[in-house]
Design a protein around this motif. Structure first.
Motif, short mmCIF file in Angstrom:
data_model
loop_
_atom_site.label_atom_id
_atom_site.label_comp_id
_atom_site.label_asym_id
_atom_site.label_seq_id
_atom_site.Cartn_x
_atom_site.Cartn_y
_atom_site.Cartn_z
N ARG A 54 0.81 -1.22 0.00
CA ARG A 54 0.00 0.00 0.00
C ARG A 54 0.84 1.27 0.00
NH1 ARG A 54 -4.83 -1.29 4.36
NH2 ARG A 54 -5.70 -3.09 3.26
N GLU A 55 2.02 1.23 0.53
CA GLU A 55 2.81 2.44 0.72
C GLU A 55 3.62 2.84 -0.50
OE1 GLU A 55 0.96 2.64 4.12
OE2 GLU A 55 2.32 4.21 3.37
N ASN A 56 3.82 1.97 -1.44
CA ASN A 56 4.72 2.30 -2.53
C ASN A 56 4.17 1.90 -3.89
OD1 ASN A 56 4.93 -0.34 -1.85
ND2 ASN A 56 7.15 -0.41 -1.71
N THR A 57 2.90 2.15 -4.09
CA THR A 57 2.28 1.94 -5.39
C THR A 57 2.86 2.94 -6.39
OG1 THR A 57 0.24 1.20 -4.34
CG2 THR A 57 0.10 1.91 -6.62
N ARG A 58 3.12 2.46 -7.60
CA ARG A 58 3.68 3.34 -8.64
C ARG A 58 2.80 3.32 -9.88
NH1 ARG A 58 8.24 0.27 -7.65
NH2 ARG A 58 8.37 -0.38 -9.82
N TYR A 59 2.74 4.45 -10.56
CA TYR A 59 1.94 4.59 -11.77
C TYR A 59 2.76 5.23 -12.88
CZ TYR A 59 -2.25 3.87 -8.89
OH TYR A 59 -3.21 3.34 -8.05
N LEU A 60 2.42 4.84 -14.11
CA LEU A 60 2.91 5.55 -15.28
C LEU A 60 2.42 6.99 -15.18
CD1 LEU A 60 4.21 5.26 -18.17
CD2 LEU A 60 1.88 4.80 -18.99
N GLU A 61 3.28 7.94 -15.47
CA GLU A 61 2.95 9.35 -15.28
C GLU A 61 1.66 9.73 -16.01
OE1 GLU A 61 4.67 11.24 -13.21
OE2 GLU A 61 3.28 12.92 -13.53
N SER A 62 1.46 9.22 -17.21
CA SER A 62 0.32 9.63 -18.02
C SER A 62 -1.02 9.08 -17.52
CB SER A 62 0.52 9.22 -19.47
OG SER A 62 0.60 7.82 -19.59
N VAL A 63 -1.00 8.15 -16.57
CA VAL A 63 -2.26 7.59 -16.06
C VAL A 63 -2.54 8.03 -14.63
CG1 VAL A 63 -1.93 5.57 -17.54
CG2 VAL A 63 -1.41 5.40 -15.11
N LYS A 64 -1.63 8.75 -14.02
CA LYS A 64 -1.83 9.21 -12.65
C LYS A 64 -3.10 10.05 -12.55
CE LYS A 64 2.94 9.24 -10.98
NZ LYS A 64 4.08 10.09 -10.52
N GLY A 65 -3.89 9.77 -11.53
CA GLY A 65 -5.14 10.49 -11.33
C GLY A 65 -6.31 9.93 -12.13
N ARG A 66 -6.03 9.03 -13.06
CA ARG A 66 -7.09 8.41 -13.86
C ARG A 66 -7.23 6.92 -13.58
NH1 ARG A 66 -6.63 8.12 -19.21
NH2 ARG A 66 -4.35 8.14 -19.26
N PHE A 67 -6.12 6.24 -13.32
CA PHE A 67 -6.13 4.80 -13.08
C PHE A 67 -5.87 4.53 -11.61
CE2 PHE A 67 -4.64 3.21 -17.55
CZ PHE A 67 -5.64 3.97 -18.14
N LEU A 68 -6.47 3.44 -11.11
CA LEU A 68 -6.27 3.05 -9.73
C LEU A 68 -6.04 1.54 -9.66
CD1 LEU A 68 -6.32 3.81 -6.69
CD2 LEU A 68 -8.74 3.20 -6.71
N ILE A 69 -4.92 1.14 -9.08
CA ILE A 69 -4.63 -0.29 -8.90
C ILE A 69 -5.01 -0.70 -7.48
CG2 ILE A 69 -2.23 0.13 -8.23
CD1 ILE A 69 -1.51 -2.50 -9.66
N SER A 70 -5.56 -1.89 -7.35
CA SER A 70 -5.91 -2.41 -6.03
C SER A 70 -5.75 -3.92 -6.02
CB SER A 70 -7.34 -2.01 -5.65
OG SER A 70 -8.28 -2.52 -6.59
N ARG A 71 -5.70 -4.49 -4.84
CA ARG A 71 -5.52 -5.94 -4.72
C ARG A 71 -6.49 -6.52 -3.70
NH1 ARG A 71 0.72 -7.48 -3.83
NH2 ARG A 71 -0.25 -9.52 -3.48
N ASP A 72 -6.93 -7.72 -3.99
CA ASP A 72 -7.63 -8.55 -3.01
C ASP A 72 -6.65 -9.67 -2.67
OD1 ASP A 72 -9.13 -10.44 -1.62
OD2 ASP A 72 -10.96 -9.99 -2.73
N ILE A 73 -5.92 -9.46 -1.57
CA ILE A 73 -4.83 -10.38 -1.24
C ILE A 73 -5.36 -11.78 -0.97
CG2 ILE A 73 -3.04 -10.86 0.46
CD1 ILE A 73 -2.65 -7.83 0.71
N ALA A 74 -6.50 -11.88 -0.33
CA ALA A 74 -7.05 -13.20 0.00
C ALA A 74 -7.40 -14.00 -1.24
CB ALA A 74 -8.30 -13.02 0.88
N LYS A 75 -7.72 -13.31 -2.34
CA LYS A 75 -8.11 -13.99 -3.57
C LYS A 75 -7.01 -13.95 -4.62
CE LYS A 75 -13.07 -13.17 -2.96
NZ LYS A 75 -14.30 -12.60 -3.56
#
Length: 121
Positions: A54-75
């Protein structure tokens, strides 16, 4: 045998949204990180978003603010919510997982088969 199965690609109009999903299955001991890459025709594959934690998610500059990555660790699943899509986001999107199959073994990269996202009116 590890499999990464992606879903959620398709055709969307500019300004629209899509959600990509990637589920990892098989004998997996631990993950280092999961993320998304994309490759447009005639271009090199590029990192879109990666989520080591959670603390060090990185994004391509051109998608920042538009794309969001998330995880369901249990699945063992990673998602990519894509909003305000632009024609230049058109590409095949690949899920990537850097994982360990058993204790004491090294980490390796695994890839999904890719899902096509087309942004066009």
């Amino acid at each position: 045998q590890v499999q990464l199965v992606e879903s959620g690609g398709g055709l969307v109009q500019p300004g629209g949204s899509l959600r990509l999903s990637c589920a990892a299955s098989g004998t997996i001991f631990s993950f280092n990180h999961m993320g998304w890459y994309r490759q447009a025709p005639g271009k090199e594959r590029e990192l879109v978003a990666v989520m080591p934690g959670r603390e060090n998610t990185r994004y391509l500059e051109s998608v920042k603010g538009r794309f969001l990555i998330s995880r369901d660790i249990a699945k063992n699943t990673v998602f990519l919510d894509m909003n305000s899509l632009k024609p230049e986001d058109t590409a095949t999107y690949y899920c990537n997982a850097h994982l360990q199959l058993a204790p004491g073994t090294g980490f390796s990269d695994y890839w999904g088969q890719g899902t096509l996202v087309t942004v066009s009116s």
